[in-house]
Write a protein that holds these residues in place. Structure first.
Motif, short mmCIF file in Angstrom:
data_model
loop_
_atom_site.label_atom_id
_atom_site.label_comp_id
_atom_site.label_asym_id
_atom_site.label_seq_id
_atom_site.Cartn_x
_atom_site.Cartn_y
_atom_site.Cartn_z
N SER A 1 51.21 -3.02 18.86
CA SER A 1 49.86 -2.50 18.66
C SER A 1 49.11 -3.25 17.56
N SER A 2 49.80 -3.67 16.50
CA SER A 2 49.12 -4.38 15.42
C SER A 2 48.63 -5.75 15.89
N VAL A 3 49.36 -6.36 16.83
CA VAL A 3 48.94 -7.67 17.36
C VAL A 3 47.66 -7.52 18.17
N TYR A 4 47.59 -6.45 18.97
CA TYR A 4 46.37 -6.20 19.75
C TYR A 4 45.18 -6.03 18.81
N LYS A 5 45.39 -5.29 17.71
CA LYS A 5 44.30 -5.08 16.75
C LYS A 5 43.91 -6.40 16.09
N ALA A 6 44.90 -7.18 15.70
CA ALA A 6 44.60 -8.46 15.05
C ALA A 6 43.80 -9.37 15.98
N TYR A 7 44.16 -9.37 17.25
CA TYR A 7 43.42 -10.18 18.22
C TYR A 7 41.96 -9.70 18.31
N ALA A 8 41.79 -8.37 18.41
CA ALA A 8 40.44 -7.82 18.51
C ALA A 8 39.63 -8.11 17.25
N LEU A 9 40.27 -8.02 16.09
CA LEU A 9 39.56 -8.30 14.84
C LEU A 9 39.18 -9.78 14.74
N ALA A 10 40.11 -10.66 15.09
CA ALA A 10 39.81 -12.10 15.05
C ALA A 10 38.70 -12.46 16.03
N ARG A 11 38.71 -11.80 17.18
CA ARG A 11 37.65 -12.06 18.16
C ARG A 11 36.29 -11.64 17.61
N GLU A 12 36.24 -10.49 16.94
CA GLU A 12 34.98 -10.04 16.35
C GLU A 12 34.54 -10.99 15.23
N LEU A 13 35.47 -11.40 14.39
CA LEU A 13 35.13 -12.31 13.29
C LEU A 13 34.72 -13.68 13.80
N ASN A 14 35.28 -14.11 14.91
CA ASN A 14 34.92 -15.42 15.47
C ASN A 14 33.50 -15.46 16.02
N ARG A 15 32.87 -14.30 16.13
CA ARG A 15 31.46 -14.30 16.53
C ARG A 15 30.57 -14.83 15.41
N TYR A 16 31.11 -14.92 14.20
CA TYR A 16 30.34 -15.42 13.06
C TYR A 16 30.64 -16.88 12.73
N GLN A 17 31.50 -17.52 13.52
CA GLN A 17 31.88 -18.90 13.21
C GLN A 17 32.34 -19.59 14.49
N PRO A 18 32.39 -20.93 14.49
CA PRO A 18 33.08 -21.61 15.59
C PRO A 18 34.51 -21.08 15.64
N PRO A 19 34.97 -20.60 16.78
CA PRO A 19 36.21 -19.81 16.83
C PRO A 19 37.41 -20.46 16.15
N GLY A 20 38.02 -19.67 15.26
CA GLY A 20 39.25 -20.09 14.60
C GLY A 20 40.46 -19.55 15.33
N ARG A 21 41.61 -20.15 15.08
CA ARG A 21 42.83 -19.75 15.77
C ARG A 21 43.48 -18.54 15.10
N LEU A 22 44.13 -17.74 15.91
CA LEU A 22 44.98 -16.65 15.43
C LEU A 22 46.42 -17.01 15.73
N GLN A 23 47.26 -16.99 14.70
CA GLN A 23 48.70 -17.23 14.88
C GLN A 23 49.45 -15.97 14.48
N VAL A 24 50.37 -15.55 15.33
CA VAL A 24 51.12 -14.32 15.13
C VAL A 24 52.57 -14.67 14.83
N ILE A 25 53.10 -14.10 13.76
CA ILE A 25 54.47 -14.36 13.34
C ILE A 25 55.22 -13.03 13.27
N ALA A 26 56.35 -12.98 13.94
CA ALA A 26 57.20 -11.77 13.93
C ALA A 26 58.03 -11.78 12.66
N LEU A 27 57.76 -10.81 11.78
CA LEU A 27 58.38 -10.80 10.45
C LEU A 27 59.55 -9.82 10.35
N GLY A 28 59.73 -8.98 11.36
CA GLY A 28 60.68 -7.88 11.26
C GLY A 28 62.08 -8.28 10.83
#
Length: 405
Positions: free
Chosen positions: A226-253
């Motif tokens: 669920s946190s990954v889905y949120k991070a994707y949605a947040l990055a997508r919203e933030l990328n509306r203010y800039q040329p799209p930046g990459r999101l990298q997800v790292i499993a820390l568990g």
């Protein structure tokens, strides 16, 4: 003389105007970002620089141009306008026509007073700025005697910009995002959680000219996605203010569990944050990033005391920027609502920071104690393992696909 003016949008420059000899570089970056924001707009567009203003036009709907332009960082005001010939007769005719339309489209009580404000950029024009104000204002009074002149608080402010060959007339001014063009200050990597803080920090970093990529540490395999889905949605919203930046997800568990087994105890949260910035530093440097950005606010939670922040910084190989260091929580939430991330941040998720967190977090983590825990692990090998399985995506890229405007 019933031909309407050609619609356009005036974009007033902010800090770019103050950049002296380097101004052209900032303006070019600003226009590049505007072109990216216009990708996917229905119809053709064009961009024309005029001193400290950018004129945006084309056959695309003006309201869509306005919406796109208001998300480009670096413009102080966005004004829907019309382009008309630079003659007193044309200027006067269109000013009167604009006020008549505004009167007919609104309640009578909404448009009772007006003011005319002129900026004469073409010094060959026969009247100076105040002369145009007086002339056009008098003609409006003759044609629309029911309206009064109010220079301090008019219901409608007619702005006239007289340029060589054409004049721009506007009567609506919308706020822009101000700041420096994204990318003019370099590139940074944002440690993006699913909460309110880090997206707001990212937005403020962008407004200081930083192009932002994002890294999200999930609790996988011990937490749901669920946190990954949120991070994707947040990055997508933030990328509306800039040329799209990459999101990298790292499993820390698994790494968090190793820290716990190594005896981190009350140091667990600080130790895992040190691991995050250590890993993010390598990731950022590999991708051309020059700094890390976090959503820390001094004293907001136990891990954000001054001593703990200093302990985290010691593990970072790049500068750690904290745009929200002096903000309180309500200020951050209010800003999140303004930029459009609050509705995502409020959604439930399994935050990796809560995974294996001790009942009481150390308020003053000491470096020798942290070093003792970390010595029980091979940090270089641990960081390499984390980076080896990084997921990479570019949220929002599909929305700006296509040829530049």
């Amino acid at each position: 003389m019933d031909t309407p003016g050609q619609p356009c949008v005036l974009l007033k420059h902010g800090e770019v105007f103050l950049k002296g000899r380097n101004r052209h570089r900032f303006t070019e970056r600003l226009h590049d970002n505007l072109r990216v924001a216009l990708r996917g707009v229905e119809g053709s567009t064009w961009i024309k620089p005029v001193q400290s203003v950018t004129v945006l036009g084309g056959d695309a709907p003006v309201e869509e141009l306005v919406e796109r332009a208001r998300r480009v960082i670096g413009f102080t005001h966005v004004e829907p306008a019309i382009r008309i010939p630079s003659t007193l007769d044309e200027i006067t005719h269109h000013a009167i026509a604009a006020l008549r339309r505004l009167e007919s489209e609104s309640d009578r009580d909404e448009v009772r007073s007006f003011a005319v404000r002129t900026r004469r950029r073409d010094k060959r024009f026969p009247l100076n700025s105040s002369g145009v104000d007086r002339y056009v204002g008098a003609r409006i009074k003759d044609a629309l005697p029911q309206l009064t002149v109010s220079l301090k608080r008019p219901d409608v402010r007619l702005s006239i910009a007289v340029d060589r060959g054409e004049t721009h007339l506007s009567w609506r001014r919308l706020p822009g995002l101000t700041g420096l063009p994204v990318g003019s200050s370099g590139r940074a990597l944002v440690l993006l959680s699913g909460g309110y803080d880090s997206p707001v920090a990212a937005h403020h970093a962008m407004r200081r000219g930083l192009a932002c990529d994002f890294v999200h540490f999930s609790g996988a395999p011990y937490a749901n996605p669920s946190s990954v889905y949120k991070a994707y949605a947040l990055a997508r919203e933030l990328n509306r203010y800039q040329p799209p930046g990459r999101l990298q997800v790292i499993a820390l568990g698994k790494a968090q569990r190793q820290l716990s087994v190594a005896g981190a105890g009350r140091l667990q949260v600080v130790a895992q944050r040190r691991l995050m910035v250590r890993t993010a530093s390598v990731l950022a440097a590999r991708d051309g990033g020059e700094a890390l950005v976090t959503g820390d606010s001094l004293g907001q939670v136990a891990s954000q005391t001054l001593a703990n922040l200093a302990a985290v910084d010691e593990a970072a190989a790049l500068p750690v920027l904290r745009p929200l260091i002096g903000w309180d929580k309500q200020e951050i939430i209010d800003e999140a609502r303004t930029i459009g991330t609050a509705g995502i941040s409020v959604l439930p998720d399994e935050d990796c920071c809560q995974l294996l967190a001790p009942p009481r977090v150390s308020l003053r983590a000491r470096l020798p104690e942290l070093a003792a825990v970390e010595k029980r692990l091979d940090l270089d090998e641990l960081v390499a393992a984390l980076l080896e399985h990084t997921q990479v995506m570019t949220p929002g890229a599909e929305e700006t696909a296509g040829e530049p405007a």
